[in-house]
Design a protein around this motif. Structure first.
Motif, PDB file in Angstrom:
ATOM      1  N   LEU A   1       0.535  -1.017   0.047  1.00  0.00           N
ATOM      2  CA  LEU A   1      -0.483  -0.355  -0.324  1.00  0.00           C
ATOM      3  C   LEU A   1       0.891   1.373  -0.027  1.00  0.00           C
ATOM      4  N   PRO A   2       0.116   2.519  -0.759  1.00  0.00           N
ATOM      5  CA  PRO A   2       1.037   3.724  -0.633  1.00  0.00           C
ATOM      6  C   PRO A   2       2.023   3.871   1.522  1.00  0.00           C
ATOM      7  N   HIS A   3       2.715   4.285   1.361  1.00  0.00           N
ATOM      8  CA  HIS A   3       3.697   5.290   2.753  1.00  0.00           C
ATOM      9  C   HIS A   3       2.790   6.526   2.517  1.00  0.00           C
ATOM     10  N   TYR A   4       2.062   6.973   3.582  1.00  0.00           N
ATOM     11  CA  TYR A   4       1.805   8.078   4.070  1.00  0.00           C
ATOM     12  C   TYR A   4       3.129   9.019   4.468  1.00  0.00           C
TER      13      TYR A   4
ATOM     14  N   GLN B   1       0.906  15.109   1.036  1.00  0.00           N
ATOM     15  CA  GLN B   1       1.846  14.097   0.980  1.00  0.00           C
ATOM     16  C   GLN B   1       0.818  13.074   1.355  1.00  0.00           C
ATOM     17  N   MET B   2       0.495  13.420   2.137  1.00  0.00           N
ATOM     18  CA  MET B   2      -0.061  12.303   2.833  1.00  0.00           C
ATOM     19  C   MET B   2      -1.666  11.661   2.337  1.00  0.00           C
ATOM     20  N   LEU B   3      -2.151  12.751   2.264  1.00  0.00           N
ATOM     21  CA  LEU B   3      -4.336  12.955   1.895  1.00  0.00           C
ATOM     22  C   LEU B   3      -4.011  12.215   0.324  1.00  0.00           C
ATOM     23  N   LYS B   4      -2.656  12.576   0.087  1.00  0.00           N
ATOM     24  CA  LYS B   4      -2.466  12.018  -1.430  1.00  0.00           C
ATOM     25  C   LYS B   4      -2.327  10.816  -1.373  1.00  0.00           C
ATOM     26  N   ALA B   5      -1.321  10.014  -0.071  1.00  0.00           N
ATOM     27  CA  ALA B   5      -0.787   8.327  -0.096  1.00  0.00           C
ATOM     28  C   ALA B   5      -2.916   7.781   0.312  1.00  0.00           C
TER      29      ALA B   5
ATOM     30  N   GLU C   1      -4.642   5.031  -1.940  1.00  0.00           N
ATOM     31  CA  GLU C   1      -4.683   3.718  -1.267  1.00  0.00           C
ATOM     32  C   GLU C   1      -6.217   3.449  -1.070  1.00  0.00           C
ATOM     33  N   LYS C   2      -6.751   4.460  -1.250  1.00  0.00           N
ATOM     34  CA  LYS C   2      -8.697   3.883  -1.505  1.00  0.00           C
ATOM     35  C   LYS C   2      -8.613   3.470  -2.940  1.00  0.00           C
ATOM     36  N   ARG C   3      -7.811   3.985  -4.010  1.00  0.00           N
ATOM     37  CA  ARG C   3      -8.192   3.304  -5.633  1.00  0.00           C
ATOM     38  C   ARG C   3      -7.957   2.150  -5.755  1.00  0.00           C
ATOM     39  N   ILE C   4      -6.157   1.457  -4.706  1.00  0.00           N
ATOM     40  CA  ILE C   4      -6.100   0.615  -4.552  1.00  0.00           C
ATOM     41  C   ILE C   4      -7.001  -0.516  -3.872  1.00  0.00           C
ATOM     42  N   ILE C   5      -7.601  -0.117  -3.064  1.00  0.00           N
ATOM     43  CA  ILE C   5      -8.063  -1.336  -1.666  1.00  0.00           C
ATOM     44  C   ILE C   5      -8.730  -1.518  -2.402  1.00  0.00           C
ATOM     45  N   ARG C   6      -9.889  -0.688  -3.542  1.00  0.00           N
ATOM     46  CA  ARG C   6     -10.701  -1.539  -4.596  1.00  0.00           C
ATOM     47  C   ARG C   6     -10.538  -2.225  -5.179  1.00  0.00           C
TER      48      ARG C   6
ATOM     49  N   ARG D   1      -5.473   2.805   9.061  1.00  0.00           N
ATOM     50  CA  ARG D   1      -5.044   3.622   7.379  1.00  0.00           C
ATOM     51  C   ARG D   1      -6.253   3.933   7.405  1.00  0.00           C
ATOM     52  N   LEU D   2      -6.665   5.591   6.748  1.00  0.00           N
ATOM     53  CA  LEU D   2      -7.794   5.963   6.505  1.00  0.00           C
ATOM     54  C   LEU D   2      -7.910   5.045   5.327  1.00  0.00           C
TER      55      LEU D   2
END
Length: 353
Positions: free
Chosen positions: A60-63, A84-88, A92-97, A113-114
């Protein structure tokens, strides 16, 4: 062939604490007939891959969470890294889907992990921080954190609901619209009747550069300590490295089985006051000495709370001297606190019950 439901377990990579407390969760899932899928990044993912080499592990993306060299600047650095955190999190939401579709995931357990959640399947948020202490900005960070928590089906708090408890005001809230379940403290360790081998065990964790800075300070301080010492650096690498230097045995990291023996064999533990470490200490009934990470308000709060309760002394990173360890003799040490929640009851969420 029996079909096993796949549950995604996604701990935050911020030191090792989030990953280590997910170990008993992953073990419980396997013991109850589920197939855990691991997802994280960095040293958290590296650790879990070593603990569960037979399980699927995904990146998953690094925060981009980093400590400042000086604790007073920690908050400013987090603010600077926020975009950068918000972009990650969005990535992450896209990868989770995609993970849900590709691996037929039927439930998610996210440890802070938000972006690891879904509206289409049961999603759990695992945290000990219902109140996020950040000094003068707590009034902003706490409501913001709770907004994320409310998007999950349930929030599992690794503590007991009533006093005495371990997390204090961090894990307890007067707000009654959070879907909370107090699941009891989580630890991958177990107490064993093993003979003592070390006078002192040092165990480090956390994000750089503060982990390295504390290691350097303790290496210097230990030159004035004659007791037999085990020093676990908290650096997860491809191979375990052991170095003997006089009365000190250095490990870069330890797996859970070796760490369990080390805890049982040690008189006093010198460590950060991170909540996962506190749960381990309580599980093992060990005496300890804390050095909170500079700028980490929740670690400072926990250290002060446990000192006030007469359980564990602490010192700031700048002020610590090896002679301070003698203070641990005058404190009770942490004791095991049992929760009454059963894994079977928790996992009913993934069965639609």
């Amino acid at each position: 062939m029996s079909y096993k439901k796949r549950i995604l377990v996604a701990p935050l990579n911020w030191g090792l604490g989030h990953a280590t407390r997910c170990i008993p969760v992953i073990e419980a899932l396997e013991n109850h007939g589920y197939e855990p899928i691991i997802a994280s990044d960095g040293i958290a993912l590296a650790l879990l891959k070593k603990e569960f080499p037979h399980l699927t592990a995904l990146e998953l993306p690094h925060y981009h969470i980093e400590y400042a060299k000086r604790g007073v600047f920690f908050k400013l650095k987090i603010i600077r890294l926020l975009p950068q955190m918000l972009k990650a999190i969005r990535t992450e939401k896209r990868i989770i889907r995609n993970i849900i579709k590709e691996y037929a995931i039927q439930g998610i357990i996210s440890d802070n992990r938000l972006g690891a959640r879904s509206k289409s399947i049961p999603s759990v948020f695992l945290t000990h921080q219902l109140n996020v202490l950040t000094g003068t900005t707590t009034w902003i960070t706490t409501p913001l954190h709770r907004r994320f928590i409310k998007k999950y089906n349930e929030c599992w708090v690794p503590d007991v609901e009533h006093a005495p408890n371990l997390s204090g005001k961090l894990g307890h809230s007067e707000e009654n619209n959070l879907k909370l379940k107090y699941i009891g403290p989580l630890s991958r360790l177990h107490k064993k009747p093993i003979a003592k081998k070390y006078d002192l065990m040092v165990i480090l964790s956390g994000t750089e550069p503060q982990r390295r800075m504390l290691e350097e300070k303790l290496r210097e301080e230990l030159k004035n300590y004659s007791g037999k010492t085990l020093f676990v650096r908290g650096v997860v690498e491809a191979d375990e490295e052991v170095i003997q230097d006089g009365n000190i045995t250095f490990y870069n990291f330890m797996n859970s089985a070796a760490l369990e023996d080390a805890f049982n064999q040690s008189e006093v533990i010198l460590c950060r006051s991170g909540y996962s470490t506190i749960m381990d200490l309580a599980q093992m009934g060990r005496k300890a000495f804390f050095i909170p990470t500079p700028g980490r308000y929740e670690q400072e709060y926990l250290a002060k709370k446990l000192k006030k309760s007469g359980l564990v002394p602490y010192a700031t990173q700048n002020d610590f001297k090896i002679s301070d360890l003698r203070k641990a003799d005058h404190y009770k040490g942490l004791k095991h606190i049992a929760g009454d929640m059963k894994w079977k009851d928790l996992f009913c969420l993934f069965e639609g019950k």
